[in-house]
Scaffold this active site. Structure first.
Site, PDB file in Angstrom:
ATOM      1  N   TYR A 150       0.784  -1.237   0.000  1.00 60.28           N
ATOM      2  CA  TYR A 150       0.000   0.000   0.000  1.00 60.28           C
ATOM      3  C   TYR A 150       0.815   1.286   0.000  1.00 60.28           C
ATOM      4  CZ  TYR A 150      -3.884  -3.126   0.562  1.00 60.28           C
ATOM      5  OH  TYR A 150      -4.809  -4.122   0.340  1.00 60.28           O
ATOM      6  N   PHE A 170     -10.648  -3.885  10.701  1.00 58.84           N
ATOM      7  CA  PHE A 170     -11.803  -3.674   9.811  1.00 58.84           C
ATOM      8  C   PHE A 170     -11.439  -4.070   8.385  1.00 58.84           C
ATOM      9  CE2 PHE A 170      -9.491   0.340  10.257  1.00 58.84           C
ATOM     10  CZ  PHE A 170      -9.294   0.743   8.949  1.00 58.84           C
TER      11      PHE A 170
END
Length: 418
Positions: free
Chosen positions: A128, A418
């Site tokens: 990322y 999450f």
């Protein structure tokens, strides 16, 4: 092989959700067939326009989902964010730029909505950074050897006049959201929890279709009767050869808004009959836990890793949202290959707040937007990044000035996955 341009990347329709879910399971190496009850349970997570799929013909071969979130900045401001999850690419379609296309669509939409940040929990580290994300918090898990910890074996209740009560899921749904709200407003790096979070963690809803097994829930109340802490934990059933109990209590989550609550809950967990090991779950790297024990070495680090990754979409709003440890000014040259938030900015910070404005002055520090994200919550050091060659000093001593402004006395922490 289908060419890149023949693969359609777009938000899915509700009718395409089952195929998208199958691709998600495939990417995460879970059984690809999705049971009807599992599919129905996961429909609660579907938000029109926020689930993206890549389609090779009629088959979904990559997945991406985002949802609204708030992140607590240093000082307690709640910053709107685009939370990213469920990112997969099927093994037959790797290295075709599908993640890049899905990410570009989502980040552009988030920027258009006015989100200040994007966030995610990275399963793999190298992915990322190239999209402008930087690791902004760290998590640590401890395993406590209870007999070695040195705690008083006669402990039965908090010494401060408070009390600990076992409660059920309904109590957690009533008391938990307000307690979490108090915690997240004081904890940089914490994120918002929707009502759905509490429903899933107390068995009202399931997202995997498996039978619900209720954990234990305990609440700490102060001497004045105020709820200041709460823990969810489970326990196994293991005995040694000589009928000696060797059970482990595993914390699923623990919230505490005062040191007294934290001390009481850890003491409680370490005092449960038959429990000889306590696993802490995901904690802040500077958590009080080890030093609440007479022998801190009884708490052994079993996991320590990056956790919340942040991508800044609006440099001005991000830097103006937080507070600063000292006062001073800094000119930052922020590089962003995606063209979403690059530029040169003058940061003026002090006790009364901060201003961040575009400038043509010479830069003091040059850094990628991913490095700014790593610095934003106060956990990373600009001096350290400069030594690694990831921040470039144009003015001598600028990295030390950045640390004096940006670093925090307590480390940021995100309690959530999450």
């Amino acid at each position: 092989m289908t060419s890149r341009t023949d693969i359609d990347v777009r938000p899915i329709t509700e009718a395409e959700f089952p195929d998208w879910q199958r691709a998600l399971n495939t990417g995460f190496l879970m059984p690809p067939a999705v049971a009807a009850e599992q599919l129905e349970a996961r429909r609660h997570l579907f938000v029109p326009g926020r689930s993206i799929g890549a389609f090779d013909g009629e088959r979904c071969v990559a997945t991406f989902r985002s949802f609204d979130q708030e992140v607590t900045a240093v000082g307690g401001a709640l910053v709107p964010a685009d939370a990213i999850s469920n990112v997969t690419v099927s093994p037959t379609h790797r290295r075709r730029g599908l993640l890049t296309r899905m990410m570009a669509q989502d980040l552009a939409a988030a920027k258009e909505r006015g989100d200040v940040l994007a966030t995610l929990i990275a399963a793999e580290y190298p992915i990322y950074g190239r999209y402008g994300f930087g690791p902004a918090t760290t998590m640590t898990e401890w395993t406590v050897d209870v007999p070695r910890a040195g705690l008083d074996a006669r402990w039965a209740a908090p010494e401060d006049g408070g009390r600990i009560d076992l409660v059920d899921g309904e109590d957690v749904r009533k008391l938990g959201p307000e307690l979490h709200e108090r915690l997240r407003r004081a904890q940089p790096g914490a994120v918002s929890r929707a009502e759905l979070w509490w429903q899933i963690r107390t068995g009202v809803l399931s997202t995997d279709g498996s039978p619900w097994t209720e954990p234990f829930y305990a609440v700490y109340r102060s001497a004045e009767g105020e709820v200041e802490g709460m823990v969810s934990y489970k326990a196994d059933d293991r005995w040694g050869d000589a009928k000696q109990p060797l059970n482990t209590a595993t914390v699923q989550w623990l919230l505490a808004v005062t040191p007294a609550a934290e001390r009481a809950l850890w003491s409680y967990l370490c005092s449960i009959d038959w429990v000889t090991t306590v696993k802490s779950g995901w904690r802040s790297p500077d958590d009080l836990l080890p030093h609440l024990l007479p022998d801190p070495r009884a708490a052994r680090i079993t996991t320590q890793a990056d956790w919340l990754w942040v991508r800044i979409l609006d440099v001005v709003r991000a830097l103006e949202a937080r507070t600063y440890e000292g006062s001073g000014s800094l000119v930052l040259e922020v590089e962003d290959r995606a063209g979403l938030s690059g530029g040169r900015w003058r940061l003026e910070a002090g006790a009364d707040g901060a201003s961040c404005t575009p400038t043509t002055e010479s830069a003091h520090l040059v850094l990628d937007v991913a490095e700014l994200a790593a610095l934003w919550l106060g956990d990373e050091s600009a001096v350290r990044l400069a030594a690694l060659g990831r921040v470039r000093e144009i003015r001598a001593g600028a990295a030390r000035v950045a640390d004096a402004l940006l670093r925090t006395s307590r480390r940021p922490w995100c309690p959530d996955m999450f």
